[in-house]
Every structure is written in structure tokens, then in C-alpha cells.
Design an enzyme around this catalytic site. Structure first.
Site, PDB file in Angstrom:
ATOM      1  CB  CYS A   2       9.442 -14.317   6.565  1.00 18.40           C
ATOM      2  SG  CYS A   2       9.604 -14.990   4.710  1.00 18.40           S
ATOM      3  NE  ARG A  29       7.099  -9.331  11.463  1.00 15.77           N
ATOM      4  CZ  ARG A  29       7.802  -8.185  10.905  1.00 15.77           C
ATOM      5  NH1 ARG A  29       8.444  -8.316   9.563  1.00 15.77           N
ATOM      6  NH2 ARG A  29       7.930  -7.233  11.487  1.00 15.77           N
ATOM      7  CD1 TRP A  71       3.266 -13.507   1.647  1.00 12.23           C
ATOM      8  CD2 TRP A  71       4.955 -12.535   0.724  1.00 12.23           C
ATOM      9  NE1 TRP A  71       3.175 -12.960   0.470  1.00 12.23           N
ATOM     10  CE2 TRP A  71       4.064 -12.573  -0.036  1.00 12.23           C
ATOM     11  CE3 TRP A  71       6.406 -12.064   0.402  1.00 12.23           C
ATOM     12  CZ2 TRP A  71       4.166 -11.536  -1.217  1.00 12.23           C
ATOM     13  CZ3 TRP A  71       6.582 -11.400  -0.375  1.00 12.23           C
ATOM     14  CH2 TRP A  71       5.545 -11.080  -1.425  1.00 12.23           C
ATOM     15  CG  ASN A  97      11.966 -10.770   7.200  1.00 15.91           C
ATOM     16  OD1 ASN A  97      11.360 -10.822   6.321  1.00 15.91           O
ATOM     17  ND2 ASN A  97      11.827  -9.489   7.984  1.00 15.91           N
ATOM     18  N   GLY A  98      13.932 -11.560   4.771  1.00 16.94           N
ATOM     19  CA  GLY A  98      14.618 -10.347   3.737  1.00 16.94           C
ATOM     20  C   GLY A  98      14.991 -11.245   2.556  1.00 16.94           C
ATOM     21  CD  GLU A 463      -8.356   1.259   1.446  1.00 15.95           C
ATOM     22  OE1 GLU A 463      -8.480   0.159   2.322  1.00 15.95           O
ATOM     23  OE2 GLU A 463      -7.256   1.442   0.891  1.00 15.95           O
ATOM     24  CE  LYS A 467      -8.925  -2.782   2.988  1.00 12.62           C
ATOM     25  NZ  LYS A 467      -7.672  -1.944   2.463  1.00 12.62           N
ATOM     26  CD  GLU A 470      -5.654  -5.177   0.213  1.00 14.79           C
ATOM     27  OE1 GLU A 470      -4.492  -5.181   0.515  1.00 14.79           O
ATOM     28  OE2 GLU A 470      -6.579  -4.773   0.916  1.00 14.79           O
ATOM     29  CG  HIS A 486     -10.566  11.615 -20.665  1.00 13.77           C
ATOM     30  ND1 HIS A 486     -10.674  12.168 -21.778  1.00 13.77           N
ATOM     31  CD2 HIS A 486     -11.020  12.123 -19.531  1.00 13.77           C
ATOM     32  CE1 HIS A 486     -11.115  13.577 -21.566  1.00 13.77           C
ATOM     33  NE2 HIS A 486     -11.173  13.609 -20.433  1.00 13.77           N
ATOM     34  CE  LYS A 575      -2.229  -5.627   8.903  1.00 15.18           C
ATOM     35  NZ  LYS A 575      -3.664  -4.953   8.427  1.00 15.18           N
TER      36      LYS A 575
END
Length: 580
Positions: A2, A29, A71, A97-98, A463, A467, A470, A486, A575
Site C-alpha cells: 500500500c 502501490r 492493495w 503498509n505491511g 516472461e 504478460k 497479467e 513430456h 506494482k
């Protein structure tokens, strides 16, 4: 994960508005909800973004205010769970925050207190009410008690109704303080990171763990968890403004298209201002018996490239997802540990780094945010210089991470013409943009997709797949092409899109493409020999990975646009991952 901001000023007329303006710079955040409170007990909060919240806000006057953008971790997204939180009598107001891990135990120790939300943060306000109002401790005594009793991570801003002080407590979660004469008259600003300070300050104090600060009458006094005075010093920093979107509809496409410039800026810095640090990185690697990368998410994919390049050069190199570090790799004084992080505040990375730092182990870092926690843990650090990244999904910072690792490898003997990469990035973006636009229309209704790679292209396969997850909420797998038969080959059906990353006409990758085509897949070949559905410039295998990833990032963007999704703020993501 946050963002928190607090301001104390002699000028009460603009404090609340300025607090929210500073908070807006921290919205990366978290953007589930927003709230602001004043020392007089006023409390305003709602779900949604900061911009709409500010537009609907009537003018509020106060000399002290605190604000929060969330968040969600404990408790769902609702106005009730939004910060700030108060105790039942509104005597104490907090933002946090935490994560407080022992909320049940804390609540059990104060049976008279009653919660109304589902959050761990509300317990902090209740705790201070219990200690100060019921048990008659001073606020500072209650802070000392909280440090002893609370288990977890926290950056907390605390106000007592009618008090003339603002209290700030820190353990693990980031917190900084700056003074400003330009924001409000004689103001002190506390925030999760320096981006909140903007142009209003050029010096900041970065809190150490288990310290707190009492801010009043323009003075900020620091103490340790036991109440002993702590000497602090202000560190100069350079604020980098976040450019507006201008002609771009989203930050993601803006940040993708900035990469010719951001990659050039990094290479020029590594050639000049950061040349000594680059050489020091290479020297640490030469002396180390083992090199271990520590990272998460997109940064982990970059670190896979780093480990691949170093292994090719004969170094023992490993990369470990930070949250699993304790289960895989032991470090000793002959190890050089390198942390990769866009934000420099990734808690999964910070936790093992704290343990590593207790030993005689050299730590390096490659980060995009100066003065971040990870950078301050490091013996040596490289700045990525990608500029502020607003979109939750990292693009330009990722490319600069890979480029920094390529340059380090060059210093150790890896053959690459890195100076030409920015120009070839520009060439790639220009040529593949229309291809991606057209392909996005064809793939917008797809829900399953696979990306195959080998060697240096394998990390890029992962990667690219990330995306699609996301941005497009699509099931996507990035995998080693050799593992296809496999198990995963059973999932290939008629029309299943499979992106094949094939550098230099690699025979094994061509064979993998034939395997999936024979099962009806729609293969999309990315090539640097002019023989693909998507063609990128010639170059070495690591270079090919950079250009192939540009294609993946761009395609995921345009598919998201076709699907009408929230590109820059994907659901459930933030983020800077500052919680475990």
C-alpha cells in the site's frame, strides 16, 4: 503493498489536498481504495481510485493529515476495510503498509476492544487506545510496547485526536521523511517512498528498521524501539517527474515505446557515470566462487538470462525465486549475491537479504528506484535509469535489467555489440507494431496460449507468458521447448496458439514448432533470420531475447485493448510487492 502519506504543516488550508496529491504518486502501490483523515478526527474514504475521490472531496482544513491507497491483503475491497482506521472512540487514527501477523493474539489481550472491519490495521488503532486511554501510558510508551508485542511488518502513521504531533513507526516496510517549504508552509512529509515528495524536496531521511519518529512544530525527532535517540542524516535525491500520457492511451504502451531512449540512457550511464560500478560488479564476479541471483516475477526472468550468460562464460551461476531461497541455496563468503528488483522494495527479496547481510557475504543489486531498501542493503548497486514505471506490468525496466546483465557479461568476455541495441529496439518496435495490432484482433478470444523457447530464449518465453496472464487474464505457459513432449503436448488442440521463439534457425526449436503444428496448433514463429511470422533484427541469442520480448509485451498490450481491459491496473495486482 500500500501507499501511505502524512503531512504536518503550519498552514492548515491546503494540507489535506496536498496529502492526496502526494498520495496520487503512490497509486502504483495499490488502487483498491483510498482514504484521508485529519488530526481533528475527520475521516473520509471510499473504494476506487484517488482521482475520482479527490474530485468529489469538499475542502478540508487541518494542520495534520494522513492518507492511504490500498492493495487488499486482510479483508476484501470495501469502504469499511479502507484505510485510515480508527478505534471505536476515534481517539487514534492510523494508516499502515505491511501485515500484522498476530492480530488474534493482540485482540485477545484487550477484550474491551471491538473490531468493525476485516483488516489487521484496525487492531493497531485499538491497541493504542487500550494502552493510552485504558492503561494510561504515554503515546511514546505505547509505541515501545507495540514494537515488543506486534509480529509482522509495518510502516505506520499514527495520530491522536487533537494532538499536535504525528507519529511514524517502521519495521521492514519502507518509510521516508522529507521537509518542504514549497508544498505547504513549513511542512514535514512522511511517505512510502520519495516519489511522493515530488519536486517539493531534494533530501530525505530513510527510516531504519525498528525506529520511530515524532513530528511536531516542524521538528522530527527519531528514536529506536526502546526510546533511545537516533541520529539520522538527510540524503540528497533527484526527483524524476512522471510524464503525462500525452498522445498515448495507456502507460503500458507509452513505456514500451520509450525503450529506445531508456535503453540508450542506461548504456550511456554504464559507459560514463556508472562505469566504475559496472567494473566493480564484474570484479566481484571474477572473485566469487558462486554467483546467486535473487528475484521474483518479471525480475526473475531477467535473472535467468543473467545466469545463462554467466554459465556460458564458465561461472557457477544460479538464480532462485526469492520466496523459496531458504529451501535451495546456501551462501557463504565466497558467494556474490545479486538482487534484481524494479521497485527495490520487494519484500520476498528483502527478507532473505536481511539474513544474508548478517554474514560476510557481498551483496549487489540492480534496481530502478534509487534509495530503495534493496539498494541500501547492497555493497554495490546499479541504477536501471528506466524512469518511473506506472503500469503494474513491467516492460522498460525489464528490458534495462536484461541490458545491464548483458553489459556485465560483456565485461567478462561475452561477445555482443550492445551499443547498437537501442537502435535495434527502435527498429523492432517500428516493424512489429502493425503485426501485433493485426494479430491481437485474431487472438482476442483465445483463452489458452503457449510460448516455447530454448537457451537464452527460454526466460523470454516465460516472461511473454506472464504478460498474457497479467494484462489479458489469459492462461499462458512459457516453457522449455524440450519439455513439450513430456506432458504439455497433450493440451495442444486444433487452433491452439503456440509462439515459438526461434533464433538463428535453431533446429531443435524448428522441430518443436513442427511437433505442435502436427497436432493442429497455430504456430507463431518469431525469428531473426527473416523466416518467421514475426521478424526481429539479427543479433546474438541474448539480443534476440530482448527483441522477441518486445513482441510479446506489445502483443499482450494490444490483446488487452481488444478485450477492453484495464491495462495499467490489472485486477488483484500492484506494482510494488511490499508484503509477503
Amino acid at each position: 503493498m500500500c501507499g501511505i502519506v502524512g503531512i504536518l504543516s503550519k498552514d492548515e488550508h491546503e494540507v489535506v489536498a496536498h496529502t492526496l496529491t502526494c498520495l496520487k504518486r503512490l497509486e502504483y502501490r495499490g488502487y483498491d481504495s483510498v482514504g484521508v483523515a485529519t488530526v481533528e478526527g475527520q475521516l473520509l474514504k471510499d473504494v476506487g481510485g484517488i482521482g475520482p475521490f479527490m474530485q468529489g472531496l469538499d475542502p478540508v482544513s487541518a494542520k495534520i493529515s494522513i492518507a492511504h491507497t490500498r492493495w487488499a491483503t486482510h479483508g476484501g475491497v470495501s469502504t469499511l476495510n479502507s484505510h485510515p482506521h480508527q478505534d471505536g472512540s476515534a481517539e487514534f487514527t492510523v494508516v499502515h503498509n505491511g501485515i500484522i501477523q498476530n492480530t488474534d493474539e493482540l485482540l485477545a489481550s484487550m477484550p474491551a476492544q471491538v473490531t468493525v472491519s476485516d483488516t489487521d490495521t484496525e487492531v493497531i488503532a485499538l491497541y493504542f487506545n487500550q494502552k493510552v486511554v485504558n492503561e494510561k501510558l504515554t503515546v511514546r510508551e505505547a509505541i515501545h510496547s507495540f514494537f515488543e508485542d506486534a509480529v509482522g511488518t509495518f510502516a505506520v502513521l499514527l495520530m491522536r485526536k487533537g494532538d499536535d504531533a504525528l507519529y511514524a513507526l517502521k519495521r521492514d516496510s519502507p518509510l521516508a521523511l522529507a521537509k518542504s517549504e514549497t508544498l505547504c508552509s513549513g511542512s514535514v512529509i512522511l511517505a512510502s517512498d520519495i516519489s511522493a515528495f515530488g519536486e517539493h524536496s531534494s533530501e530525505a531521511v530513510f527510516f531504519d528498521d525498528n525506529t520511530y519518529c515524532v513530528v511536531s512544530n516542524k521538528e522530527a525527532v527519531f528514536f529506536d524501539a526502546n526510546g533511545r535517540d537516533v541520529d539520522v542524516h538527510y540524503q540528497a535525491f533527484e526527483w524524476r517527474a512522471v510524464d503525462e500520457l500525452v498522445d498515448y492511451p495507456h502507460y503500458m504502451i507509452k513505456e514500451i515505446m520509450e525503450q529506445p531512449l531508456t535503453s540508450l540512457r542506461l548504456l550511456e550511464s554504464l559507459r560514463t557515470l556508472q562505469a566504475d560500478k559496472l567494473q566493480a560488479f564484474a570484479d566481484h564476479m571474477k572473485r566469487a566462487r558462486r554467483i546467486v541471483f535473487l528475484s521474483c516475477g518479471t525480475s526473475y526472468h531477467a535473472s535467468l538470462i543473467g545466469a545463462h550468460l554467466l554459465s556460458k562464460l564458465g561461472y557457477e551461476a544460479h538464480t532462485v525465486i526469492a520466496s523459496e531461497f531458504e529451501n535451495f541455496i546456501l551462501v557463504d563468503p565466497s558467494t556474490f549475491v545479486i538482487a534484481l528488483s524494479q521497485s527495490g522494495e520487494t519484500m520476498d527479496v528483502i527478507v532473505p537479504l536481511k539474513e544474508i547481510a548478517k554474514g560476510d557475504v557481498r551483496i549487489g543489486s540492480i534496481v530502478n528506484v534509487p534509495f530503495s531498501t534493496i539498494q541500501r542493503f547492497s555493497d554495490i548497486s546499479l541504477d536501471l535509469l528506466a524512469g518511473p514505471e506506472i503500469c503494474v506490468a513491467s516492460t522498460k525496466a525489464f528490458t534495462n535489467q536484461v541490458l545491464a546483465l548483458v553489459r556485465i557479461a560483456e565485461c567478462l568476455g561475452y561477445e555482443c555489440e550492445s551499443s547498437g541495441i537501442p537502435g535495434r529496439i527502435e527498429e523492432t518496435l517500428r516493424s512489429i507494431d502493425p503485426v501485433c495490432r493485426k494479430m491481437a484482433i485474431e487472438l482476442r478470444d483465445v483463452n489458452d496460449l503457449y510460448v516455447l523457447g530454448k537457451g537464452a530464449a527460454y526466460p523470454m518465453a516465460r516472461e511473454i507468458a506472464l504478460k498474457f496472464k497479467e494484462i489479458d487474464y489469459m492462461h499462458a505457459e512459457g516453457m522449455m521447448a524440450g519439455e513439450l513432449k513430456h506432458g504439455t503436448l497433450a493440451l495442444i488442440e486444433d487452433g491452439t496458439p503456440v509462439i515459438c521463439l526461434i533464433p538463428d534457425g535453431d533446429p531443435s526449436m524448428i522441430s518443436a514448432a513442427h511437433e505442435v503444428s502436427a497436432r493442429g496448433a497455430r504456430t507463431i514463429v518469431v525469428s531473426n533470420t527473416g523466416e518467421g511470422d514475426v521478424n526481429v533484427p539479427e543479433g546474438g541469442r541474448a539480443e534476440f531475447g530482448i527483441y522477441a520480448c518486445l513482441f510479446g509485451h506489445l502483443l499482450s498490450y494490444y490483446i488487452g485493448v481488444e478485450r477492453g481491459l484495464e491495462i495499467d491496473k490489472p485486477r488483484n495486482l500492484a506494482k510494488s510487492v511490499t508484503v509477503l
